[in-house]
Design a protein around this motif. Structure first.
Motif, short mmCIF file in Angstrom:
data_model
loop_
_atom_site.label_atom_id
_atom_site.label_comp_id
_atom_site.label_asym_id
_atom_site.label_seq_id
_atom_site.Cartn_x
_atom_site.Cartn_y
_atom_site.Cartn_z
N THR A 44 -38.20 112.69 39.20
CA THR A 44 -37.99 113.71 40.22
C THR A 44 -38.13 113.10 41.61
O THR A 44 -37.38 113.44 42.54
CB THR A 44 -38.99 114.86 40.06
N THR A 45 -39.05 112.17 41.77
CA THR A 45 -39.25 111.53 43.06
C THR A 45 -38.10 110.58 43.38
O THR A 45 -37.69 110.46 44.54
CB THR A 45 -40.60 110.80 43.08
N ALA A 46 -37.54 109.91 42.38
CA ALA A 46 -36.38 109.05 42.60
C ALA A 46 -35.18 109.89 43.06
O ALA A 46 -34.48 109.52 44.00
CB ALA A 46 -36.04 108.29 41.33
N VAL A 47 -34.94 111.01 42.39
CA VAL A 47 -33.84 111.89 42.79
C VAL A 47 -34.07 112.43 44.20
O VAL A 47 -33.14 112.54 45.00
CB VAL A 47 -33.65 113.03 41.77
N PHE A 48 -35.30 112.77 44.52
CA PHE A 48 -35.65 113.22 45.87
C PHE A 48 -35.30 112.16 46.91
O PHE A 48 -34.66 112.45 47.93
CB PHE A 48 -37.14 113.56 45.92
N ASN A 49 -35.70 110.92 46.67
CA ASN A 49 -35.39 109.85 47.60
C ASN A 49 -33.89 109.61 47.71
O ASN A 49 -33.37 109.37 48.81
CB ASN A 49 -36.11 108.56 47.19
N ALA A 50 -33.20 109.67 46.58
CA ALA A 50 -31.76 109.51 46.60
C ALA A 50 -31.09 110.63 47.40
O ALA A 50 -30.17 110.40 48.19
CB ALA A 50 -31.22 109.48 45.17
N ALA A 51 -31.57 111.86 47.20
CA ALA A 51 -31.01 113.00 47.92
C ALA A 51 -31.26 112.88 49.42
O ALA A 51 -30.39 113.22 50.24
CB ALA A 51 -31.60 114.30 47.38
N ALA A 66 -34.13 121.53 46.50
CA ALA A 66 -35.45 121.39 47.11
C ALA A 66 -36.37 120.58 46.22
O ALA A 66 -36.16 120.47 45.00
CB ALA A 66 -36.07 122.76 47.38
N TYR A 67 -37.39 120.01 46.85
CA TYR A 67 -38.39 119.19 46.16
C TYR A 67 -39.78 119.68 46.57
O TYR A 67 -40.00 120.07 47.72
CB TYR A 67 -38.21 117.74 46.60
N GLY A 68 -40.69 119.69 45.62
CA GLY A 68 -42.07 120.05 45.93
C GLY A 68 -43.01 119.07 45.28
O GLY A 68 -42.72 118.52 44.21
N ARG A 96 -44.10 125.10 45.61
CA ARG A 96 -43.68 124.50 46.88
C ARG A 96 -42.18 124.26 46.90
O ARG A 96 -41.52 124.44 47.93
CB ARG A 96 -44.45 123.19 47.12
N ALA A 97 -41.62 123.82 45.78
CA ALA A 97 -40.17 123.64 45.71
C ALA A 97 -39.45 124.98 45.87
O ALA A 97 -38.44 125.08 46.57
CB ALA A 97 -39.79 122.98 44.39
N LEU A 98 -39.98 126.02 45.22
CA LEU A 98 -39.39 127.36 45.35
C LEU A 98 -39.46 127.83 46.80
O LEU A 98 -38.49 128.40 47.34
CB LEU A 98 -40.11 128.34 44.44
N GLY A 141 -53.05 110.73 38.38
CA GLY A 141 -53.74 111.02 39.63
C GLY A 141 -53.76 112.50 39.97
O GLY A 141 -53.83 112.86 41.15
N ASP A 142 -53.69 113.36 38.93
CA ASP A 142 -53.75 114.82 39.12
C ASP A 142 -52.66 115.30 40.07
O ASP A 142 -52.85 116.26 40.83
CB ASP A 142 -55.13 115.23 39.65
N SER A 143 -51.49 114.65 40.02
CA SER A 143 -50.39 115.00 40.91
C SER A 143 -49.22 115.54 40.11
O SER A 143 -49.22 115.55 38.88
CB SER A 143 -49.97 113.77 41.72
N ALA A 144 -48.18 115.99 40.84
CA ALA A 144 -46.98 116.53 40.19
C ALA A 144 -45.85 116.55 41.19
O ALA A 144 -46.07 116.51 42.41
CB ALA A 144 -47.24 117.94 39.65
N ALA A 145 -44.62 116.62 40.68
CA ALA A 145 -43.44 116.74 41.53
C ALA A 145 -42.43 117.65 40.85
O ALA A 145 -42.31 117.64 39.62
CB ALA A 145 -42.83 115.38 41.83
N ALA A 146 -41.71 118.43 41.64
CA ALA A 146 -40.77 119.40 41.12
C ALA A 146 -39.46 119.37 41.89
O ALA A 146 -39.43 119.02 43.07
CB ALA A 146 -41.37 120.81 41.18
#
Length: 396
Positions: free
Chosen positions: A94-101, A281-283, A302-304, A385-390
């Motif tokens: 998801t983070t790769a697609v975010f950076n690409a976008a 969108a990305y969150g 956050r993405a919503l 690391g208790d993280s997430a991406a959407a």
């Protein structure tokens, strides 16, 4: 919110997921990912030199990862395309697609490619010199096993984070087993009609057996048959927990590829020009320590919010579920029925190869939404690391 970053419909693939120490255990994941991508481009009669920039998503190091993305681009036949490595455990895709976008949206590049490739099997063992240690003893790390066993920030293993969330929200063993069984039933729907759903996006792997022989891996390997009776017989891994081995994922090896480009180029590259797939969108989020399964809901919200949408406007929801507590929490936090998302399966069932995990979930979300006639899809998932991406995408 993005306005001009698109994924061509059909401009992606996921390989089958092969269970840990299986068919892909001895193959460099970057080399295999590049070779598979090259074959996929050829199957679509696309020239890899259309790639302006390559994002290589990889979390488990492989030999020559120092060269990473440029090396992968060269092996793919993508000309002189530069690139970079992205590492965020299971949220890498998801983070790769975010950076690409972002790159496409800014006009920096017209066509980017996200190659997600990981092999937890036979993960590297790294040692660092420690001259001040007793007898010069080295500092050692197993990339896969040691990092699953303990987050260096908290000292807690990943299963403990899931059990912490289960206790805090009152989830029960009965709920865990019942929803786990539902996830396996959903995966079975992807296998119906000779794997009709999976064949919409899954691209086979050519795996070298010897110098002269290769074998074709066309379907997931290592998915365990599951029943209500079988789940009930299993003991929980932690004495006071809700998760058995059946209610959590298994490591896997795989690769996936996703093109991110402009609206005009996406139309040209699409297998169905009537279907646009817009990155909307990305969150991202990081929850409180040792409560990893709570992060995806916050990232999703956050993405919503970035997209100006509410959850009831979403046609398809996919959630990375290394533990069934992830899905139980997402349903509770977003106010949705846990039985209604993760259709056609999830990582709980078919495995967890780090970087490609959310790529496959995103691809499946696009295909499911297309079958539903279009609409918005939400894809979210936790990471180390208790993280997430959407991500939110719009299909059609």
């Amino acid at each position: 919110m993005f306005k001009n970053a698109y994924i061509p419909y059909g401009g992606y693939y996921s390989s089958p997921f092969c269970k840990w120490m299986g068919s892909l255990a001895n193959i460099n994941s970057i080399e295999l990912g590049a070779a598979t991508s090259k074959r996929w481009f050829a199957s679509r009669e696309l020239d890899p030199t259309i790639i302006d920039y390559l994002y290589l998503g990889v979390s488990v190091g492989q030999k020559s990862i120092f060269y990473g993305a440029p090396w992968a681009a060269a092996m793919m036949g993508a000309g002189q395309a530069p690139g970079q490595n992205i590492t965020q455990a299971c949220a890498t895709a998801t983070t790769a697609v975010f950076n690409a976008a972002l790159a496409v949206e800014s006009g920096s590049f017209a066509t980017t490619y996200c190659l997600l490739a990981d092999r937890p099997s036979n993960g590297p063992h790294t040692i660092w010199p420690n001259p001040n240690g007793p007898g010069g003893e080295v500092i050692a790390e197993n990339w896969n096993m040691d990092n699953i066993a303990a987050d260096p920030a908290t000292g807690k293993d990943m299963l403990t984070t899931a059990e912490n969330v289960a206790r805090e929200h009152g989830f029960t063993r009965e709920q865990a087993d019942e929803l786990t069984l539902r996830r396996y039933a959903q995966y079975a729907e992807a296998l119906a009609d000779d794997r009709a759903f999976q064949k919409r996006y899954m691209f086979p792997l050519e795996v070298p057996v010897s110098r002269k022989e290769t074998k074709l891996v066309e379907a997931d390997e290592g998915v365990t048959a599951t029943s209500a009776e079988g789940l009930a017989r299993l003991r929980t891994v932690q004495p006071d927990g809700i998760h058995t081995y059946g209610a959590q994922t298994h490591p896997a090896d795989a690769n996936a590829g996703i093109v991110v480009t402009t609206r005009e180029r996406a139309r040209d590259l699409s297998t169905d020009p009537r279907l646009a797939v817009q990155v909307v969108a990305y969150g991202h989020a990081r929850t409180k320590p040792a409560h990893m399964p709570m992060a995806p809901a916050t990232a999703a919200q956050r993405a919503l919010d970035q997209a100006g949408l509410t959850i009831d406007q979403i046609k398809t929801v996919k959630n990375h579920s290394p533990f069934i507590a992830n899905d139980l929490h997402l349903a509770k936090a977003l106010g949705i029925d846990a039985h209604d998302f993760n259709n056609y399966g999830t990582s709980l069932v078919y495995g967890h190869p780090q970087a490609p995990t959310l790529a496959r979930l995103l691809i499946e979300a696009i295909e499911e939404t297309a079958l539903k006639g279009g609409g918005y899809a939400l894809v979210t998932g936790c990471a180390a690391g208790d993280s997430a991406a959407a991500l939110v995408v719009k299909v059609g």
